[in-house]
Design a protein around this motif. Sequence first.
Motif, PDB file in Angstrom:
ATOM      1  N   THR A  71      -4.868   9.508   2.220  1.00 52.46           N
ATOM      2  CA  THR A  71      -5.540  10.749   2.639  1.00 52.46           C
ATOM      3  C   THR A  71      -4.929  12.003   2.015  1.00 52.46           C
ATOM      4  OG1 THR A  71      -4.095  10.805   4.570  1.00 52.46           O
ATOM      5  CG2 THR A  71      -6.270   9.827   4.878  1.00 52.46           C
ATOM      6  N   ASP A  72      -3.744  11.884   1.448  1.00 54.40           N
ATOM      7  CA  ASP A  72      -3.045  13.062   0.929  1.00 54.40           C
ATOM      8  C   ASP A  72      -3.497  13.359  -0.506  1.00 54.40           C
ATOM      9  OD1 ASP A  72      -1.158  14.800  -0.250  1.00 54.40           O
ATOM     10  OD2 ASP A  72       0.380  14.178   1.168  1.00 54.40           O
ATOM     11  N   ASP A  73      -4.159  14.505  -0.696  1.00 59.79           N
ATOM     12  CA  ASP A  73      -4.707  14.860  -2.023  1.00 59.79           C
ATOM     13  C   ASP A  73      -3.632  14.895  -3.101  1.00 59.79           C
ATOM     14  OD1 ASP A  73      -7.216  15.072  -1.007  1.00 59.79           O
ATOM     15  OD2 ASP A  73      -7.198  17.244  -0.769  1.00 59.79           O
ATOM     16  N   MET A  74      -2.491  15.468  -2.758  1.00 58.20           N
ATOM     17  CA  MET A  74      -1.420  15.611  -3.744  1.00 58.20           C
ATOM     18  C   MET A  74      -0.909  14.247  -4.207  1.00 58.20           C
ATOM     19  SD  MET A  74       1.929  17.986  -3.265  1.00 58.20           S
ATOM     20  CE  MET A  74       1.002  19.426  -2.795  1.00 58.20           C
ATOM     21  N   ILE A  75      -0.749  13.325  -3.253  1.00 57.65           N
ATOM     22  CA  ILE A  75      -0.285  11.967  -3.587  1.00 57.65           C
ATOM     23  C   ILE A  75      -1.365  11.228  -4.389  1.00 57.65           C
ATOM     24  CG2 ILE A  75       0.381   9.711  -2.636  1.00 57.65           C
ATOM     25  CD1 ILE A  75       2.595  11.750  -2.247  1.00 57.65           C
ATOM     26  N   MET A  76      -2.624  11.368  -3.982  1.00 55.99           N
ATOM     27  CA  MET A  76      -3.709  10.684  -4.719  1.00 55.99           C
ATOM     28  C   MET A  76      -3.798  11.196  -6.151  1.00 55.99           C
ATOM     29  SD  MET A  76      -6.790   9.868  -2.041  1.00 55.99           S
ATOM     30  CE  MET A  76      -7.001  11.458  -1.264  1.00 55.99           C
ATOM     31  N   ASP A  77      -3.603  12.499  -6.336  1.00 49.91           N
ATOM     32  CA  ASP A  77      -3.579  13.051  -7.701  1.00 49.91           C
ATOM     33  C   ASP A  77      -2.422  12.466  -8.500  1.00 49.91           C
ATOM     34  OD1 ASP A  77      -5.840  14.592  -7.541  1.00 49.91           O
ATOM     35  OD2 ASP A  77      -4.798  16.462  -7.082  1.00 49.91           O
ATOM     36  N   GLY A  78      -1.278  12.278  -7.814  1.00 53.64           N
ATOM     37  CA  GLY A  78      -0.110  11.684  -8.467  1.00 53.64           C
ATOM     38  C   GLY A  78      -0.368  10.248  -8.897  1.00 53.64           C
ATOM     39  N   VAL A  79      -1.025   9.485  -8.032  1.00 50.16           N
ATOM     40  CA  VAL A  79      -1.348   8.084  -8.367  1.00 50.16           C
ATOM     41  C   VAL A  79      -2.306   8.057  -9.566  1.00 50.16           C
ATOM     42  CG1 VAL A  79      -2.387   5.931  -7.544  1.00 50.16           C
ATOM     43  CG2 VAL A  79      -0.989   7.305  -5.984  1.00 50.16           C
ATOM     44  N   GLU A 189       9.162   5.283  -0.357  1.00 44.40           N
ATOM     45  CA  GLU A 189       8.023   6.192  -0.178  1.00 44.40           C
ATOM     46  C   GLU A 189       8.441   7.411   0.664  1.00 44.40           C
ATOM     47  OE1 GLU A 189       3.934   4.118  -0.020  1.00 44.40           O
ATOM     48  OE2 GLU A 189       5.289   2.626   0.820  1.00 44.40           O
ATOM     49  N   ALA A 190       9.603   7.958   0.308  1.00 42.48           N
ATOM     50  CA  ALA A 190      10.192   9.053   1.085  1.00 42.48           C
ATOM     51  C   ALA A 190       9.312  10.295   1.146  1.00 42.48           C
ATOM     52  CB  ALA A 190      11.550   9.432   0.490  1.00 42.48           C
ATOM     53  N   PHE A 191       8.498  10.519   0.113  1.00 42.01           N
ATOM     54  CA  PHE A 191       7.738  11.776   0.041  1.00 42.01           C
ATOM     55  C   PHE A 191       6.239  11.591   0.296  1.00 42.01           C
ATOM     56  CE2 PHE A 191      11.498  12.213  -2.707  1.00 42.01           C
ATOM     57  CZ  PHE A 191      12.174  13.159  -1.948  1.00 42.01           C
ATOM     58  N   GLY A 192       5.898  10.447   0.875  1.00 41.35           N
ATOM     59  CA  GLY A 192       4.488  10.218   1.210  1.00 41.35           C
ATOM     60  C   GLY A 192       4.031   8.850   0.739  1.00 41.35           C
ATOM     61  N   PRO A 193       3.111   8.219   1.493  1.00 43.88           N
ATOM     62  CA  PRO A 193       2.672   6.859   1.148  1.00 43.88           C
ATOM     63  C   PRO A 193       1.836   6.830  -0.129  1.00 43.88           C
ATOM     64  CG  PRO A 193       1.486   7.698   3.086  1.00 43.88           C
ATOM     65  CD  PRO A 193       2.487   8.727   2.711  1.00 43.88           C
ATOM     66  N   CYS A 194       2.349   6.135  -1.137  1.00 44.83           N
ATOM     67  CA  CYS A 194       1.618   6.040  -2.411  1.00 44.83           C
ATOM     68  C   CYS A 194       1.448   4.587  -2.851  1.00 44.83           C
ATOM     69  CB  CYS A 194       2.314   6.841  -3.496  1.00 44.83           C
ATOM     70  SG  CYS A 194       4.022   6.361  -3.806  1.00 44.83           S
ATOM     71  N   LEU A 195       1.807   3.660  -1.953  1.00 44.66           N
ATOM     72  CA  LEU A 195       1.597   2.226  -2.214  1.00 44.66           C
ATOM     73  C   LEU A 195       0.749   1.654  -1.070  1.00 44.66           C
ATOM     74  CD1 LEU A 195       5.202   1.266  -3.315  1.00 44.66           C
ATOM     75  CD2 LEU A 195       3.159   0.913  -4.720  1.00 44.66           C
ATOM     76  N   PRO A 196      -0.047   0.628  -1.361  1.00 47.12           N
ATOM     77  CA  PRO A 196      -0.894   0.059  -0.304  1.00 47.12           C
ATOM     78  C   PRO A 196      -0.091  -0.822   0.646  1.00 47.12           C
ATOM     79  CG  PRO A 196      -1.166  -1.175  -2.344  1.00 47.12           C
ATOM     80  CD  PRO A 196      -0.235  -0.046  -2.654  1.00 47.12           C
ATOM     81  N   ASP A 197      -0.559  -0.940   1.895  1.00 42.24           N
ATOM     82  CA  ASP A 197       0.104  -1.871   2.813  1.00 42.24           C
ATOM     83  C   ASP A 197      -0.422  -3.291   2.569  1.00 42.24           C
ATOM     84  OD1 ASP A 197      -2.360  -2.139   4.153  1.00 42.24           O
ATOM     85  OD2 ASP A 197      -1.858  -0.578   5.593  1.00 42.24           O
ATOM     86  N   ALA A 198       0.251  -4.263   3.174  1.00 41.85           N
ATOM     87  CA  ALA A 198      -0.067  -5.683   2.908  1.00 41.85           C
ATOM     88  C   ALA A 198      -1.517  -6.015   3.250  1.00 41.85           C
ATOM     89  CB  ALA A 198       0.888  -6.570   3.702  1.00 41.85           C
ATOM     90  N   LYS A 199      -2.018  -5.434   4.333  1.00 45.82           N
ATOM     91  CA  LYS A 199      -3.392  -5.736   4.754  1.00 45.82           C
ATOM     92  C   LYS A 199      -4.408  -5.224   3.725  1.00 45.82           C
ATOM     93  CE  LYS A 199      -6.676  -5.220   8.495  1.00 45.82           C
ATOM     94  NZ  LYS A 199      -7.175  -4.313   9.514  1.00 45.82           N
TER      95      LYS A 199
END
Length: 212
Positions: A71-79, A189-199
Amino acid sequence: MSEMSAMNRKLIQNLAETISKQVKHFNKTEAECLIWFFNGLLGDPTVPGRVVNGLDRGKFRNILHNTFGMTDDMIMDGVFRVFDKDNDSFVNVKEWIEGLSVFLRGTLDEKIKYCFDVYDLNSDGYISREEMFQMLKNSLIREPTEEDPDEGVKDLVEITLKKMDHDHDSRLSYADFEKAVREENLLLEAFGPCLPDAKSILVFEQHAFRST
């Protein structure tokens, strides 16, 4: 039409073979499934006058949001920036598969590099105080009663630097980040979730790798 689709299938099989030799973690069949999936995401490339180079930022962010719950725009832009290796504002099919190999199945080493690159917002090789502040500000839940919510974020930045900045230059180099994460994996992922969870990974792979 069937001749055309047979030719298409052959082209995709050849591409899958080439890519699977260059990319870790996916075999030829999986690479082929990911190419078909990618083509499905692109939609119809035969619309007159429209050349499709790959997934643009909007389409890519939709996948991150709808499939992986980001949901975080900044993280999604980073990915998006990390996937888009040639920096042409599109994720092409090879970048898609290379990116997913780390995103879904990467080793700890690969994930450390990936997360660092996502968090290095201006790609200068460091995560600066300002970058930490922006990312942590986005990921923290605000208390409506707080007089100055930025103060709490600044405190968190200082705490993070104290824990992770091993060479004490008030910014995080890759070496700082890697050392900190190896000592404490939760800092990945100290600065925000940028990897998917197992599910999310399971759901995506079941969808993508069903027989074509």
